[in-house]
Enzyme design. Structure first.
Site, PDB file in Angstrom:
ATOM      1  N   HIS A  68       0.841  -1.196   0.000  1.00 36.35           N
ATOM      2  CA  HIS A  68       0.000   0.000   0.000  1.00 36.35           C
ATOM      3  C   HIS A  68       0.873   1.241   0.000  1.00 36.35           C
ATOM      4  CE1 HIS A  68       0.849  -0.574   4.277  1.00 36.35           C
ATOM      5  NE2 HIS A  68       0.422   0.655   4.513  1.00 36.35           N
ATOM      6  N   HIS A  70       1.590   3.909   1.994  1.00 39.07           N
ATOM      7  CA  HIS A  70       2.210   4.651   3.089  1.00 39.07           C
ATOM      8  C   HIS A  70       3.729   4.694   2.969  1.00 39.07           C
ATOM      9  CE1 HIS A  70      -1.581   4.247   5.815  1.00 39.07           C
ATOM     10  NE2 HIS A  70      -1.644   5.290   5.010  1.00 39.07           N
ATOM     11  N   ASP A  72       6.232   4.543   4.974  1.00 46.73           N
ATOM     12  CA  ASP A  72       7.098   3.569   5.636  1.00 46.73           C
ATOM     13  C   ASP A  72       7.103   2.228   4.913  1.00 46.73           C
ATOM     14  OD1 ASP A  72       4.401   3.272   6.541  1.00 46.73           O
ATOM     15  OD2 ASP A  72       5.082   2.077   8.246  1.00 46.73           O
ATOM     16  N   HIS A  73       6.341   2.133   3.815  1.00 44.80           N
ATOM     17  CA  HIS A  73       6.336   0.942   2.967  1.00 44.80           C
ATOM     18  C   HIS A  73       6.881   1.224   1.565  1.00 44.80           C
ATOM     19  CE1 HIS A  73       3.663  -1.524   5.680  1.00 44.80           C
ATOM     20  NE2 HIS A  73       3.521  -0.303   6.177  1.00 44.80           N
ATOM     21  N   HIS A 125      -7.316  -0.854   5.669  1.00 44.06           N
ATOM     22  CA  HIS A 125      -6.305   0.034   6.251  1.00 44.06           C
ATOM     23  C   HIS A 125      -6.170   1.281   5.383  1.00 44.06           C
ATOM     24  CE1 HIS A 125      -2.632   1.301   8.224  1.00 44.06           C
ATOM     25  NE2 HIS A 125      -1.953   1.229   7.085  1.00 44.06           N
ATOM     26  N   ASP A 142      -0.140  -4.168   6.167  1.00 39.87           N
ATOM     27  CA  ASP A 142      -0.800  -3.608   7.348  1.00 39.87           C
ATOM     28  C   ASP A 142      -2.265  -4.026   7.433  1.00 39.87           C
ATOM     29  OD1 ASP A 142       1.571  -2.378   7.950  1.00 39.87           O
ATOM     30  OD2 ASP A 142       0.852  -0.326   7.732  1.00 39.87           O
ATOM     31  N   HIS A 180       4.943  -5.038  10.690  1.00 40.60           N
ATOM     32  CA  HIS A 180       5.313  -4.296  11.897  1.00 40.60           C
ATOM     33  C   HIS A 180       5.440  -5.227  13.092  1.00 40.60           C
ATOM     34  CE1 HIS A 180       4.822  -0.141  10.401  1.00 40.60           C
ATOM     35  NE2 HIS A 180       3.847  -0.644   9.652  1.00 40.60           N
TER      36      HIS A 180
END
Length: 269
Positions: A68, A70, A72-73, A125, A142, A180
């Site tokens: 996805h 975000h 941090d990905h 999410h 996530d 995570h």
């Protein structure tokens, strides 16, 4: 979680999986055939740990998979592409501009001859999210965490419930590689939601033992998630009763129980 160390290599049905820590609690997953130097990476939010492990271990990057949008990905993709011109697979979300291989439900991603992953569309999410499943492995991003599930930033409870139901039909022995290290916090809430569930208490003790030794709690198995993860237990009578007490009203469906439990956790975070 600091530094550029990595979790132990795990071999499963001729596939090697290695988790590399990033930021405070992310995992970037390396996937490749056992004995091969070619690897794909899942959700490289930071390029530095990926590059260091590739160079340290003499590995060759062959593909990038994204769950996805975000940062941090996805934050490390651009830098990785400057060094390694590889295909980037990801869901049909125009906001993930680095993806050049758009995939959706049922598509198969082949990483060499040994590794094949099927795409699952799992919104909730975010409004667009993909998980990757094959050979008993689930890279869940996530959507599903060890002991929990992702917050609903863009999607609806109904979407996330449907996505988790799609995952829940996979075999018990499926290894769940989430993105995570949230397990202890998730299990603390699970114990609140189901205080009499001894499986949750036992899992929490084991997870704390692993974290005290600096070891990851991931992967888990889907069978363990069904026993201890409240977001897959929306049909359990004890959890339903707890959710009804929190909501102050009867709940008539699994989707409604899920929505209340997700809201309940949000109020505690």
């Amino acid at each position: 979680m600091t530094g550029y160390g990595s979790t132990a290599n795990i071999q499963h049905m001729g596939i090697r999986i290695q988790g590399v820590p990033a930021f405070d609690d992310n995992y970037i997953w390396f996937i490749g055939a056992a004995g091969s130097r070619r690897v794909a990476v899942v959700d490289p939010g930071d390029s530095d740990p990926v590059i260091k492990v590739l160079e340290r271990d003499g590995l060759e990057l062959s593909a990038i998979l994204v769950t996805h949008l975000h940062g941090d990905h996805t934050g490390g993709i651009r830098d990785l592409l400057h060094r390694y011109p590889v295909p980037v697979y990801g869901p049909w979300d125009e906001r993930i501009t680095m993806v050049d291989q758009r995939v959706s439900e049922g598509d198969i991603i082949r990483l060499g001859e040994e590794v094949a992953l099927r795409v699952l569309d799992t919104p909730g999410h975010t409004r667009v999210h993909a998980c990757y499943y094959g050979d008993g492995l689930l890279f869940s991003g996530d959507t599903l965490f060890a002991g929990g599930c992702g917050r609903l930033f863009e999607g609806t409870p109904q979407q996330m419930h449907a996505s988790l139901e799609k995952i829940a039909v996979l075999p018990d022995e499926t290894l769940v590689y989430c993105a995570h290290e949230y397990t202890l916090a998730n299990l603390a809430f699970a114990r609140t939601a189901e205080p009499d569930n001894t499986d949750i208490r036992d899992r929490e003790v084991e997870a704390r033992h692993l974290r005290d030794k600096g070891q990851p709690t991931v992967p888990s198995t889907l069978g363990l998630e069904r026993m201890t993860n409240p977001f897959l237990r929306y049909d359990d009578p004890e959890l339903k009763a707890s959710a009804e007490r929190f909501a102050g009203r009867p709940l008539t469906s699994g989707a409604e129980v899920f929505a209340v439990v997700r809201h309940w956790k949000d109020t505690l975070d």
